[in-house]
Write a protein that holds these residues in place. Structure first.
Motif, PDB file in Angstrom:
ATOM      1  N   GLN A   1     -25.270   7.354  12.697  1.00 25.89           N
ATOM      2  CA  GLN A   1     -26.402   7.213  11.921  1.00 25.89           C
ATOM      3  C   GLN A   1     -27.495   6.644  12.343  1.00 25.89           C
ATOM      4  O   GLN A   1     -28.720   6.711  12.089  1.00 25.89           O
ATOM      5  N   ILE A   2     -26.985   5.535  13.280  1.00 28.98           N
ATOM      6  CA  ILE A   2     -28.333   4.828  14.073  1.00 28.98           C
ATOM      7  C   ILE A   2     -29.059   5.704  14.904  1.00 28.98           C
ATOM      8  O   ILE A   2     -30.280   5.663  14.945  1.00 28.98           O
ATOM      9  N   ALA A   3     -28.187   6.392  15.771  1.00 25.14           N
ATOM     10  CA  ALA A   3     -28.871   7.671  16.428  1.00 25.14           C
ATOM     11  C   ALA A   3     -29.787   8.571  15.540  1.00 25.14           C
ATOM     12  O   ALA A   3     -30.836   8.813  15.956  1.00 25.14           O
ATOM     13  N   SER A   4     -29.202   8.810  14.483  1.00 24.12           N
ATOM     14  CA  SER A   4     -29.689   9.734  13.718  1.00 24.12           C
ATOM     15  C   SER A   4     -31.147   9.102  12.833  1.00 24.12           C
ATOM     16  O   SER A   4     -32.216   9.823  12.908  1.00 24.12           O
ATOM     17  N   ALA A   5     -31.160   8.049  12.896  1.00 28.29           N
ATOM     18  CA  ALA A   5     -32.047   7.154  11.998  1.00 28.29           C
ATOM     19  C   ALA A   5     -33.366   7.071  12.995  1.00 28.29           C
ATOM     20  O   ALA A   5     -34.527   7.114  12.679  1.00 28.29           O
ATOM     21  N   ILE A   6     -33.070   6.962  14.255  1.00 27.06           N
ATOM     22  CA  ILE A   6     -33.990   6.851  15.507  1.00 27.06           C
ATOM     23  C   ILE A   6     -34.682   8.196  15.512  1.00 27.06           C
ATOM     24  O   ILE A   6     -36.104   8.155  15.506  1.00 27.06           O
ATOM     25  N   SER A   7     -33.890   9.213  15.593  1.00 27.13           N
ATOM     26  CA  SER A   7     -34.585  10.662  15.516  1.00 27.13           C
ATOM     27  C   SER A   7     -35.304  10.917  14.386  1.00 27.13           C
ATOM     28  O   SER A   7     -36.519  11.580  14.399  1.00 27.13           O
ATOM     29  N   LEU A   8     -34.736  10.395  13.358  1.00 33.69           N
ATOM     30  CA  LEU A   8     -35.473  10.779  11.917  1.00 33.69           C
ATOM     31  C   LEU A   8     -36.801   9.970  11.834  1.00 33.69           C
ATOM     32  O   LEU A   8     -37.776  10.503  11.573  1.00 33.69           O
ATOM     33  N   GLU A   9     -36.678   8.694  12.464  1.00 37.25           N
ATOM     34  CA  GLU A   9     -37.798   8.135  12.367  1.00 37.25           C
ATOM     35  C   GLU A   9     -39.083   8.657  13.376  1.00 37.25           C
ATOM     36  O   GLU A   9     -40.344   8.791  13.028  1.00 37.25           O
ATOM     37  N   ALA A  10     -38.639   9.175  14.586  1.00 35.23           N
ATOM     38  CA  ALA A  10     -39.653   9.611  15.441  1.00 35.23           C
ATOM     39  C   ALA A  10     -40.171  11.202  14.996  1.00 35.23           C
ATOM     40  O   ALA A  10     -41.126  11.273  14.895  1.00 35.23           O
ATOM     41  N   THR A  11     -39.185  11.779  13.904  1.00 33.19           N
ATOM     42  CA  THR A  11     -39.779  13.115  13.538  1.00 33.19           C
ATOM     43  C   THR A  11     -40.595  12.835  12.501  1.00 33.19           C
ATOM     44  O   THR A  11     -41.782  13.616  12.329  1.00 33.19           O
ATOM     45  N   LEU A  12     -40.243  11.830  11.588  1.00 33.67           N
ATOM     46  CA  LEU A  12     -41.517  11.708  10.390  1.00 33.67           C
ATOM     47  C   LEU A  12     -42.811  11.246  11.047  1.00 33.67           C
ATOM     48  O   LEU A  12     -43.982  11.358  10.497  1.00 33.67           O
ATOM     49  N   SER A  13     -42.760  10.300  12.266  1.00 31.25           N
ATOM     50  CA  SER A  13     -43.909   9.787  12.788  1.00 31.25           C
ATOM     51  C   SER A  13     -44.747  10.816  13.232  1.00 31.25           C
ATOM     52  O   SER A  13     -46.144  11.029  13.284  1.00 31.25           O
ATOM     53  N   PHE A  14     -44.000  11.907  13.973  1.00 28.65           N
ATOM     54  CA  PHE A  14     -44.417  13.027  14.485  1.00 28.65           C
ATOM     55  C   PHE A  14     -45.155  13.667  13.536  1.00 28.65           C
ATOM     56  O   PHE A  14     -46.480  14.404  13.942  1.00 28.65           O
ATOM     57  N   LEU A  15     -44.676  14.150  12.561  1.00 31.30           N
ATOM     58  CA  LEU A  15     -45.277  14.764  11.260  1.00 31.30           C
ATOM     59  C   LEU A  15     -46.223  14.047  10.452  1.00 31.30           C
ATOM     60  O   LEU A  15     -46.861  14.747   9.702  1.00 31.30           O
ATOM     61  N   GLY A  16     -46.511  12.820  10.829  1.00 32.66           N
ATOM     62  CA  GLY A  16     -47.531  11.913  10.178  1.00 32.66           C
ATOM     63  C   GLY A  16     -47.270  11.217   8.918  1.00 32.66           C
ATOM     64  O   GLY A  16     -48.063  10.891   8.177  1.00 32.66           O
ATOM     65  N   VAL A  17     -45.846  11.071   8.483  1.00 28.85           N
ATOM     66  CA  VAL A  17     -45.762  10.615   7.402  1.00 28.85           C
ATOM     67  C   VAL A  17     -44.826   9.305   7.568  1.00 28.85           C
ATOM     68  O   VAL A  17     -44.171   8.859   6.714  1.00 28.85           O
TER      69      VAL A  17
END
Length: 292
Positions: free
Chosen positions: A217-233
């Motif tokens: 889940q730490i790896a997943s959280a890092i990926s999710l954070e990058a995805t959300l920042s990429f999408l602008g939210v």
């Protein structure tokens, strides 16, 4: 007789897997670089006053107006990419560890208490957890991040809410198995308060699967954070995370200015890949079916 402690045996087994050792070395290297970023980077990418558009979108090796070389080039705002990547790593690691830790504590508490209480309360709580798990984590995190707004605490809240259910489901399964064992029944027959039995007997024996889930889940959280920042939210533009750096360079990919997205993307891949390597090895060592 083998007098080595369980922790020593764990690390001895861990060292036998070269991939896991390489992954751990990568994590330590990236962590150290992120921590000492202010000491080794030529620019503070958060200081907007230090940015100049004359240095924007310059290739690797370009010497900027400030007189130093931009080893990895600059982005569309004139940020030194080497500096921005190391500061972005700090954000990614901070978000991943913070969201993973809070999610672990919250999920373990909910799952363990549901297993202890039992009955209708357990059924209702776990059905709600199952309902949340039926939604994709990225969709739930996106909606929450959009509703809460940009900011570190808002993003952590969105990540925790999207991920704690995985910890709760794992903790409930492990705690329910321990709850009906003889040593727990014996502990409940003593004058010890129930919370003490839960914390000292049930929860410690439910930790191994939770540790495995935490690494994932730490790896997943890092990926999710990058995805959300990429999408602008995700995080605001004044705090360039790796996802935002990738997003900033995406419009220029076809114009030949590949470095703006490629180098932050490589850093993100290395971080997630190394965490997954370590997590896979921890999972294998804590799986009794794979014990030699």
């Amino acid at each position: 007789m083998d007098r080595a402690s369980p922790l020593a045996r764990f690390f001895s087994e861990f060292r036998e897997n070269r991939s896991a050792v390489i992954g751990l070395a990568l994590i330590v290297t990236l962590l150290v670089l992120a921590l000492i970023a202010p000491l080794i980077t030529p620019q503070d990418p958060y200081d907007l006053a230090s940015l100049t558009l004359r240095d924007a979108r310059r290739p690797p090796g370009y010497v900027g107006t400030a007189g130093y070389m931009h080893w990895l080039g600059t982005d569309a705002q004139g940020r030194d990419l080497f500096s921005a990547i190391l500061y972005g790593l700090r954000i990614s690691i901070e978000m991943g560890v913070l969201a993973g830790t809070i999610g672990l504590v919250l999920g373990a508490s909910v799952g363990t208490m549901a297993a202890y209480v039992g009955g209708r309360t357990e059924a209702v709580v776990m059905r709600l957890i199952d309902l949340q798990l039926s939604f994709p984590a990225i969709l739930l995190a996106f909606v929450l991040a959009a509703l809460l707004g940009q900011g570190k605490m808002q993003l952590v809240a969105a990540l925790v809410t999207a991920q704690y259910a995985y910890f709760a489901r794992t903790a409930h399964g492990a705690a329910a198995a321990e709850r009906h064992k003889d040593y727990v029944e014996a502990a409940f027959s003593t004058p010890l308060p129930a919370w003490r039995v839960v914390l000292r007997h049930i929860l410690p024996n439910a930790l191994p699967p939770l540790i495995v889930v935490a690494t994932v889940q730490i790896a997943s959280a890092i990926s999710l954070e990058a995805t959300l920042s990429f999408l602008g939210v995700g995080l605001p533009p004044t705090e360039p995370s790796l996802g935002m750096l990738i997003a900033n360079g995406f419009p220029y990919m076809l114009s030949g200015r590949y470095w703006i997205s490629i180098y932050p993307g490589i850093a993100l891949i290395l971080l997630i890949f190394s965490v997954n390597l370590v997590g896979d090895q921890i999972r294998d060592q804590m799986n009794p079916r794979l014990k030699r």
